[in-house]
Design a protein around this motif. Structure first.
Motif, short mmCIF file in Angstrom:
data_model
loop_
_atom_site.label_atom_id
_atom_site.label_comp_id
_atom_site.label_asym_id
_atom_site.label_seq_id
_atom_site.Cartn_x
_atom_site.Cartn_y
_atom_site.Cartn_z
N GLU A 181 -6.96 -9.58 -12.88
CA GLU A 181 -6.46 -9.28 -14.23
C GLU A 181 -6.12 -7.80 -14.40
OE1 GLU A 181 -8.05 -12.04 -17.47
OE2 GLU A 181 -9.82 -11.66 -16.22
N ASP A 182 -6.82 -6.92 -13.69
CA ASP A 182 -6.56 -5.49 -13.79
C ASP A 182 -5.15 -5.18 -13.26
OD1 ASP A 182 -7.70 -2.59 -14.01
OD2 ASP A 182 -6.77 -2.70 -12.03
N PRO A 183 -4.32 -4.47 -14.05
CA PRO A 183 -2.92 -4.19 -13.66
C PRO A 183 -2.79 -3.46 -12.34
CG PRO A 183 -3.24 -3.71 -15.99
CD PRO A 183 -4.59 -3.98 -15.42
N TYR A 184 -3.65 -2.48 -12.08
CA TYR A 184 -3.55 -1.73 -10.82
C TYR A 184 -3.92 -2.62 -9.63
CZ TYR A 184 -4.22 1.66 -7.13
OH TYR A 184 -4.13 2.33 -5.94
N GLU A 185 -4.99 -3.40 -9.80
CA GLU A 185 -5.39 -4.30 -8.72
C GLU A 185 -4.32 -5.37 -8.47
OE1 GLU A 185 -9.21 -5.97 -9.46
OE2 GLU A 185 -10.23 -4.03 -9.48
N ARG A 186 -3.68 -5.85 -9.54
CA ARG A 186 -2.60 -6.82 -9.38
C ARG A 186 -1.44 -6.22 -8.59
NH1 ARG A 186 -2.40 -11.25 -13.02
NH2 ARG A 186 -0.12 -11.20 -13.05
N ALA A 187 -1.10 -4.99 -8.93
CA ALA A 187 0.00 -4.31 -8.23
C ALA A 187 -0.33 -4.13 -6.76
CB ALA A 187 0.28 -2.96 -8.89
N THR A 188 -1.57 -3.78 -6.47
CA THR A 188 -2.00 -3.58 -5.08
C THR A 188 -1.94 -4.89 -4.30
OG1 THR A 188 -3.47 -1.79 -5.81
CG2 THR A 188 -3.83 -2.67 -3.61
N VAL A 189 -2.41 -5.97 -4.93
CA VAL A 189 -2.35 -7.29 -4.28
C VAL A 189 -0.91 -7.68 -4.01
CG1 VAL A 189 -2.74 -9.75 -4.64
CG2 VAL A 189 -4.56 -8.13 -5.15
N ARG A 190 -0.02 -7.45 -4.98
CA ARG A 190 1.40 -7.78 -4.79
C ARG A 190 1.99 -7.00 -3.62
NH1 ARG A 190 1.96 -7.69 -10.82
NH2 ARG A 190 2.36 -9.84 -11.49
N LEU A 191 1.63 -5.73 -3.51
CA LEU A 191 2.13 -4.90 -2.41
C LEU A 191 1.70 -5.47 -1.06
CD1 LEU A 191 3.47 -2.28 -1.36
CD2 LEU A 191 1.22 -1.18 -1.59
N TRP A 192 0.41 -5.77 -0.93
CA TRP A 192 -0.09 -6.29 0.33
C TRP A 192 0.40 -7.71 0.60
CZ3 TRP A 192 -1.40 -3.57 4.16
CH2 TRP A 192 -2.04 -2.33 4.00
N ALA A 193 0.60 -8.47 -0.46
CA ALA A 193 1.12 -9.83 -0.29
C ALA A 193 2.53 -9.79 0.30
CB ALA A 193 1.13 -10.56 -1.64
N SER A 194 3.36 -8.89 -0.20
CA SER A 194 4.73 -8.75 0.31
C SER A 194 4.71 -8.33 1.78
CB SER A 194 5.52 -7.72 -0.51
OG SER A 194 5.68 -8.16 -1.84
N TYR A 195 3.80 -7.41 2.11
CA TYR A 195 3.69 -6.96 3.49
C TYR A 195 3.18 -8.07 4.39
CZ TYR A 195 2.65 -3.99 7.49
OH TYR A 195 2.64 -3.45 8.75
N CYS A 196 2.20 -8.80 3.89
CA CYS A 196 1.58 -9.88 4.68
C CYS A 196 2.56 -10.99 5.00
CB CYS A 196 0.37 -10.42 3.93
SG CYS A 196 -0.65 -11.57 4.87
N LEU A 197 3.54 -11.18 4.14
CA LEU A 197 4.54 -12.23 4.38
C LEU A 197 5.34 -11.99 5.65
CD1 LEU A 197 5.98 -12.99 0.81
CD2 LEU A 197 4.60 -14.50 2.24
N GLN A 198 5.33 -10.75 6.14
CA GLN A 198 6.05 -10.44 7.37
C GLN A 198 5.37 -11.03 8.61
OE1 GLN A 198 7.23 -6.25 7.85
NE2 GLN A 198 6.55 -5.91 5.76
#
Length: 233
Positions: free
Chosen positions: A91-108
């Motif tokens: 729910e925390d905006p910064y943590e959400r942004a961090t998860v999104r960043l790593w999720a995009s990278y992990c998709l590679q």
């Protein structure tokens, strides 16, 4: 009538790591859905109609409206069914942004492994170098993201990164068997190795992922014929 208006249908393919991410997310949330297995050499009219951009799986239909691209679908599921636990994104905006960043990278990971697998006629020739570099970055990044380790993993607390990492590396054992080399090394990538192997032992994950022998058979065919998976971004 209300049930029909809320109907959820997933179009997928048994070996698509992208479709499996969505299937696992729906199961984690406890969302009832219909599943349509697609033959990507003979795509259904619904897939072509509702995913005209990519014409690939996964495709989620909810209330008759299409959602495509695996990461977009995962976020849609989390936002649409916020009342269902667990939340896939913090729910925390910064943590959400961090998860999104790593999720995009992990998709590679899965795409890079596929490319390496196809071109690895000589496993010592560096075909997997890019894949190993991505794993190295993930290893260090996840150590920082989970400073206390990813402990006490269960179906009730799985998040977006758990879903993406386990489905992206779901076929690593079968790939190791076919190419005859270590792909996920517990010595080089102890955090990711422990994380993935723990996730793979969860009953919900086991029932969602395809059988090992079936994957080995398909990978042997792909290796022999140079056939590339068809899956969406």
């Amino acid at each position: 009538m209300e049930e029909e208006n809320n109907k959820v249908t997933l179009h997928g393919m048994w070996i698509s790591t992208y479709a499996k991410k969505v299937e696992l997310a729906l199961k984690i949330k406890g969302i009832t859905f219909d599943y349509v297995e697609e033959d990507l050499s003979n795509k259904s009219s619904l897939l072509l109609k509702y995913n005209p951009i990519y014409k690939k799986v996964p495709l989620l239909l909810h209330r008759g409206k299409p959602v495509s691209e695996s990461l977009v679908i995962l976020e849609y599921i989390d936002e649409t069914w916020k009342n269902l636990q667990p939340l896939l994104l913090p729910e925390d905006p910064y943590e959400r942004a961090t998860v999104r960043l790593w999720a995009s990278y992990c998709l590679q990971i899965s795409d890079t492994m596929k490319k390496a697998f196809i071109s690895a006629t000589d496993v010592e020739g560096g075909a997997f170098d890019e894949f190993f570099e991505i794993l190295k970055v993930m290893e260090e990044g996840m150590k920082d993201f989970f400073p206390g380790g990813r402990s006490k993993i269960c179906a009730e607390n799985l998040g977006l990164l758990d879903i993406i990492i386990v489905c992206s590396l779901a076929t690593y054992k079968a790939a190791e068997e076919v190419v005859g080399m270590k792909i996920l090394d517990p010595e080089k990538n102890p955090f990711v190795y422990s994380w993935v192997t723990t996730l793979l032992e969860l009953p919900l994950v086991k029932e969602t992922l395809p059988p090992h022998d079936k994957v080995v058979s398909r990978l042997e065919f792909i290796k022999k014929n140079g056939f590339r998976f068809q899956s969406n971004i």
